[in-house]
Design a protein around this motif. Sequence first.
Motif: not given
Length: 76
Positions: A47-67
């Motif tokens: 659970t800790a790894v999931t939270r940290v990874t999710g926060a990092l991905n959001r900060r780096l903009g990986f949740r944004d979809v672009s073509d």
Amino acid sequence: MNPRFTDAPADVAVRTLDDFARGRAVSFPGRASQRVGVWASRVLPRTAVTRVTGALNRRLGFRDVSDRDPAAAPGR
């Protein structure tokens, strides 16, 4: 992927093949930050790894979809 945060595929392949030639059973050819991430995922609760990874991905903009291919854009 952004080249500022990742190694070139050719560099990873060279390091991996060098480790194989040296007879190493395990190879971590990536940057030190990536090696720490692998180590942390083995030690910390999932659970800790999931939270940290999710926060990092959001900060780096990986949740944004672009073509990346403008020809594939809708309406063309």
